[in-house]
Write a protein that holds these residues in place. Structure first.
Motif, PDB file in Angstrom:
ATOM      1  N   HIS A  63       0.838  -1.195   0.000  1.00 28.99           N
ATOM      2  CA  HIS A  63       0.000   0.000   0.000  1.00 28.99           C
ATOM      3  C   HIS A  63       0.879   1.253   0.000  1.00 28.99           C
ATOM      4  CE1 HIS A  63      -4.048  -1.800   1.552  1.00 28.99           C
ATOM      5  NE2 HIS A  63      -3.646  -2.339   0.416  1.00 28.99           N
ATOM      6  N   GLY A  64       0.428   2.249  -0.708  1.00 30.15           N
ATOM      7  CA  GLY A  64       1.193   3.488  -0.830  1.00 30.15           C
ATOM      8  C   GLY A  64       1.918   3.595  -2.156  1.00 30.15           C
ATOM      9  N   LYS A  65       1.979   2.488  -2.906  1.00 32.26           N
ATOM     10  CA  LYS A  65       2.610   2.496  -4.223  1.00 32.26           C
ATOM     11  C   LYS A  65       1.608   2.031  -5.272  1.00 32.26           C
ATOM     12  CE  LYS A  65       7.495   1.954  -3.121  1.00 32.26           C
ATOM     13  NZ  LYS A  65       8.755   1.319  -3.563  1.00 32.26           N
ATOM     14  N   LEU A  66       1.786   2.535  -6.487  1.00 30.62           N
ATOM     15  CA  LEU A  66       1.069   1.965  -7.612  1.00 30.62           C
ATOM     16  C   LEU A  66       1.624   0.575  -7.878  1.00 30.62           C
ATOM     17  CD1 LEU A  66       1.123   5.021 -10.037  1.00 30.62           C
ATOM     18  CD2 LEU A  66      -0.839   4.231  -8.701  1.00 30.62           C
ATOM     19  N   LEU A  67       0.768  -0.364  -8.221  1.00 27.06           N
ATOM     20  CA  LEU A  67       1.216  -1.726  -8.484  1.00 27.06           C
ATOM     21  C   LEU A  67       1.060  -2.063  -9.964  1.00 27.06           C
ATOM     22  CD1 LEU A  67      -0.382  -3.764  -5.535  1.00 27.06           C
ATOM     23  CD2 LEU A  67       1.862  -2.653  -5.627  1.00 27.06           C
ATOM     24  N   LEU A  68       2.066  -2.709 -10.510  1.00 28.65           N
ATOM     25  CA  LEU A  68       1.962  -3.375 -11.800  1.00 28.65           C
ATOM     26  C   LEU A  68       2.057  -4.864 -11.506  1.00 28.65           C
ATOM     27  CD1 LEU A  68       4.216  -1.142 -14.097  1.00 28.65           C
ATOM     28  CD2 LEU A  68       1.717  -1.322 -14.132  1.00 28.65           C
ATOM     29  N   VAL A  69       0.943  -5.555 -11.626  1.00 24.25           N
ATOM     30  CA  VAL A  69       0.863  -6.967 -11.222  1.00 24.25           C
ATOM     31  C   VAL A  69       0.829  -7.829 -12.474  1.00 24.25           C
ATOM     32  CG1 VAL A  69      -0.408  -8.678  -9.878  1.00 24.25           C
ATOM     33  CG2 VAL A  69      -0.441  -6.264  -9.187  1.00 24.25           C
ATOM     34  N   TYR A  70       1.767  -8.776 -12.532  1.00 29.53           N
ATOM     35  CA  TYR A  70       1.877  -9.636 -13.713  1.00 29.53           C
ATOM     36  C   TYR A  70       1.936 -11.091 -13.280  1.00 29.53           C
ATOM     37  CZ  TYR A  70       3.335 -11.155 -18.367  1.00 29.53           C
ATOM     38  OH  TYR A  70       3.393 -11.754 -19.602  1.00 29.53           O
ATOM     39  N   PHE A  71       1.121 -11.927 -13.926  1.00 31.61           N
ATOM     40  CA  PHE A  71       1.096 -13.361 -13.644  1.00 31.61           C
ATOM     41  C   PHE A  71       1.767 -14.107 -14.791  1.00 31.61           C
ATOM     42  CE2 PHE A  71      -2.263 -11.657 -11.069  1.00 31.61           C
ATOM     43  CZ  PHE A  71      -2.396 -12.500  -9.973  1.00 31.61           C
ATOM     44  N   GLY A  72       2.695 -14.994 -14.467  1.00 28.97           N
ATOM     45  CA  GLY A  72       3.379 -15.774 -15.494  1.00 28.97           C
ATOM     46  C   GLY A  72       4.149 -16.906 -14.853  1.00 28.97           C
ATOM     47  N   PHE A  73       5.235 -17.340 -15.500  1.00 30.02           N
ATOM     48  CA  PHE A  73       6.071 -18.390 -14.918  1.00 30.02           C
ATOM     49  C   PHE A  73       7.466 -18.282 -15.510  1.00 30.02           C
ATOM     50  CE2 PHE A  73       4.186 -20.009 -18.701  1.00 30.02           C
ATOM     51  CZ  PHE A  73       4.936 -21.065 -19.205  1.00 30.02           C
ATOM     52  N   THR A  74       8.451 -18.742 -14.777  1.00 29.14           N
ATOM     53  CA  THR A  74       9.839 -18.448 -15.143  1.00 29.14           C
ATOM     54  C   THR A  74      10.314 -19.181 -16.388  1.00 29.14           C
ATOM     55  OG1 THR A  74      10.790 -20.171 -13.715  1.00 29.14           O
ATOM     56  CG2 THR A  74      10.433 -18.002 -12.721  1.00 29.14           C
ATOM     57  N   SER A  75       9.679 -20.286 -16.747  1.00 33.55           N
ATOM     58  CA  SER A  75      10.082 -20.986 -17.967  1.00 33.55           C
ATOM     59  C   SER A  75       9.231 -20.594 -19.160  1.00 33.55           C
ATOM     60  CB  SER A  75      10.049 -22.510 -17.763  1.00 33.55           C
ATOM     61  OG  SER A  75       8.795 -22.935 -17.268  1.00 33.55           O
ATOM     62  N   CYS A  76       8.448 -19.533 -19.019  1.00 34.64           N
ATOM     63  CA  CYS A  76       7.671 -18.983 -20.135  1.00 34.64           C
ATOM     64  C   CYS A  76       8.650 -18.556 -21.231  1.00 34.64           C
ATOM     65  CB  CYS A  76       6.857 -17.790 -19.639  1.00 34.64           C
ATOM     66  SG  CYS A  76       5.874 -16.961 -20.897  1.00 34.64           S
ATOM     67  N   PRO A  77       8.450 -19.020 -22.461  1.00 33.53           N
ATOM     68  CA  PRO A  77       9.486 -18.802 -23.477  1.00 33.53           C
ATOM     69  C   PRO A  77       9.567 -17.394 -24.066  1.00 33.53           C
ATOM     70  CG  PRO A  77       7.627 -20.002 -24.411  1.00 33.53           C
ATOM     71  CD  PRO A  77       7.359 -19.870 -22.936  1.00 33.53           C
ATOM     72  N   ASP A  78       8.463 -16.653 -24.095  1.00 34.90           N
ATOM     73  CA  ASP A  78       8.537 -15.376 -24.816  1.00 34.90           C
ATOM     74  C   ASP A  78       7.695 -14.260 -24.210  1.00 34.90           C
ATOM     75  OD1 ASP A  78       6.052 -16.467 -25.563  1.00 34.90           O
ATOM     76  OD2 ASP A  78       6.808 -17.142 -27.497  1.00 34.90           O
ATOM     77  N   VAL A  79       6.404 -14.484 -23.992  1.00 33.49           N
ATOM     78  CA  VAL A  79       5.527 -13.402 -23.563  1.00 33.49           C
ATOM     79  C   VAL A  79       5.952 -12.825 -22.220  1.00 33.49           C
ATOM     80  CG1 VAL A  79       3.157 -12.776 -22.962  1.00 33.49           C
ATOM     81  CG2 VAL A  79       3.582 -14.306 -24.884  1.00 33.49           C
TER      82      VAL A  79
END
Length: 201
Positions: A63-79
């Motif tokens: 709280h107190g910061k703008l959040l950029l929240v991203y869901f993915g996984f570490t072996s994701c090849p490109d996106v």
């Protein structure tokens, strides 16, 4: 004991424990996209996860910061790496104002993405990126709150990948939903949306 009660108890004992309620079917990626596009349901909410340094974290920690929240996984090849690179580039372009933004990378593959794996991964982008993991149930709860589609897809042998939606969620300083960036959004485009929400030095 009354006869009716005794009979009811006997039926329960013979039939065994009640079957658990069937889980509601998961919504498709198209259905969840419709929710996001037309703001049909609340997006975001409480989560209880563990960061890449092993600390328990909730949304209240940011709280107190703008959040950029991203869901993915570490072996994701490109996106995933492409979008995280653009998030990092946006922070760099903002200079000191970038410190008002907290990027979060929440894994959709807690089975493989340990804290150590996340620590190594997020270090490739920006030191401000916080990697988050947790139990499969905790990850699912967070993903459901953000209307994220994901599912495990089997590959050859025992390997697998994760099919998932890839939106970057923008949350306000109290974790309220402001909107999302689609996959492939450039850092420059992010800045046009982010700048009005930043406090001038």
């Amino acid at each position: 004991m009354r006869k009716a009660t005794a009979c009811a108890l006997l039926v329960m004992l013979l039939s065994g424990p009640a079957a658990p309620a069937a889980e509601a079917p998961r919504r498709t990626s198209a259905e969840l996209m419709d929710v996001l596009m037309w703001n049909r349901e609340p997006v975001g909410g409480p989560f209880a996860l563990v960061d890449h340094q092993g600390h328990a974290r909730t949304e209240a920690d940011f709280h107190g910061k703008l959040l950029l929240v991203y869901f993915g996984f570490t072996s994701c090849p490109d996106v995933c790496p492409t979008d995280l690179q653009e998030i990092a580039r946006a922070l760099t372009l903002l200079g000191a104002q970038g410190d008002q933004i907290q990027p979060l990378f929440i894994t959709l593959d807690p089975e493989r993405d340990t804290g150590a794996q996340l620590a190594e991964y997020v270090a490739n982008f920006d030191p401000r990126v916080v990697g988050l993991t947790g139990s499969p149930q905790a990850v699912r709860a967070a993903a459901d709150a953000y209307k994220v589609f994901y599912e495990k897809v089997a590959l050859a042998g025992s390997d697998y990948t994760i099919d998932h939606s890839a939106f970057i969620y923008l949350m306000d300083r109290s974790s309220g939903y402001l909107g999302f960036f689609p996959p492939g959004t450039s850092a420059e485009r992010m800045l046009t949306i982010l700048r009005p929400h930043l406090v001038q030095p």
